[in-house]
Enzyme design. Sequence first.
Site, PDB file in Angstrom:
ATOM      1  NE  ARG A 106      35.839 101.391  36.966  1.00 23.35           N
ATOM      2  CZ  ARG A 106      34.664 100.856  36.626  1.00 23.35           C
ATOM      3  NH1 ARG A 106      34.336 100.735  35.342  1.00 23.35           N
ATOM      4  NH2 ARG A 106      33.823 100.452  37.547  1.00 23.35           N
ATOM      5  CB  VAL A 138      38.880  92.853  36.601  1.00 20.15           C
ATOM      6  CG1 VAL A 138      39.026  91.426  37.139  1.00 20.15           C
ATOM      7  CG2 VAL A 138      39.493  92.950  35.212  1.00 20.15           C
ATOM      8  CG  ASP A 198      47.653  94.438  24.797  1.00 21.33           C
ATOM      9  OD1 ASP A 198      48.593  95.230  24.568  1.00 21.33           O
ATOM     10  OD2 ASP A 198      46.716  94.689  25.571  1.00 21.33           O
TER      11      ASP A 198
END
Length: 460
Positions: free
Chosen positions: A20, A26, A133
């Site tokens: 998380r 997930v 990212d």
Amino acid sequence: MSERDEVIAGRYRLVELVGRGAAGAVWRARDERLGRSVAVKLLNAADSPSAVERIVREGRVAARLRHPHAVTVHDVVEHGGKPCLVMEYLPSKTLAELVDERGPLPEELVAGVGWQVASALAAAHADGIVHRDVTTFNILLGEDGTAKIADFGIARAIGEHTVTDARVVVGTPAFLAPEVAAGQEAVFASDVYSLGATLYAAMEGHPPFGTTDNPYALLRRIADGEVAPMRFSGRLGDVLARVLRRDPAERPTMAELHGLLGAVMEGRPLPGEPRPEPDAAQNGDTRPLPAPRRVPWRRVALVAGAVVLVATGIVIGDSLSRTDPAGNAEPAPDDSTTATTTTSSSTATTSAAVSSTATTPAACTARFGITNSWPGGYQAHVTVRNTSGRALSSWTVTWPRPDGHAISNLWNGGLTLDDDSVTVVNAAHNGKLPVDGSTTFGFTANGPSVPDPDLTCTSG
């Protein structure tokens, strides 16, 4: 909040929460239609339909990319008005977790991780995708040492219109490029910088600009481009000095960074480095020195203990340079009248007549290696190197097709199969090779045995 046994999009049954973060949770899930495990990322998107539409669209862009060192996005769905990414799944840990466990990591490990990730990002850039990212949190290490770049969920194709608010800085602040920290749009060079910042953090134990609880102060520090000097002074540090430049135009491309990291791994001179001085005992031989013996980095990096489960996928063995049975490096090209070289998995020999009066360097060499195998199949990795003394604009590798072998899932090149031969030409992003530069391609195949073919490399 989603719960165990909840079914997403009528197909994906949640089994176990495995992670998380700020972006969402997930879960390991069961694809009940195909009977396989997948990772489902339930994103914390805004409730506005435009935000959901943007993330679904960008997830579909990410799903275009297929590469062994990038986490594959299988599906993009909506659940409860929020977007969900369905991805391949593999037990693994993040590079950030490894740094937390071990502290600063050794050069050979960091270069190997970067080399794998750069190959995936170069393929993404060739397809018009900016990741935006790249961080230690988004690089995942499989149990066999394979590195994969994850979370293309905020990536998008260059030129595709989105509803992203330009005032919002997207990405993890400590790894942003200066131009992004200053409010500009992320470009390919921004990913190059972020990967450099990620490798810096793995080597030094902290990002280039440190960390702080004040994100605005951190963004200002990054925008000014004042990178803290590295304590490590090895060859990887020289590469990172080229990458962490404030001006995006002064950075190498991702494909060039992939080549630089390959040179670090193989002990070859970096472009611009002086070649080794001739030694009398070598009769004036100026070939690069053999690569130092390296411990396989998966044994350095991955230790026994609990494994954090995150979203990744295909298991691939680690790629190591191969040498001849005597332990020698690849021999220098013979004098020849052509620019064609044939190589096998362990040696390189020229295929042209020898001239005693003139020297015509071979244009390129190709080295074949097996990175993983299983009953009835294998994965291969081929390194193409420019040995011509001049920059190359393209290359082609051919070899006899083994009987009963079917090749598929080629990356970093274009494949042509004839009845008796295999031909691979360069991809758009890796055709140009500087002097002493190298690139790679790979594929999976089915066949009754693992081959050891003689490769022929020609250039343009």
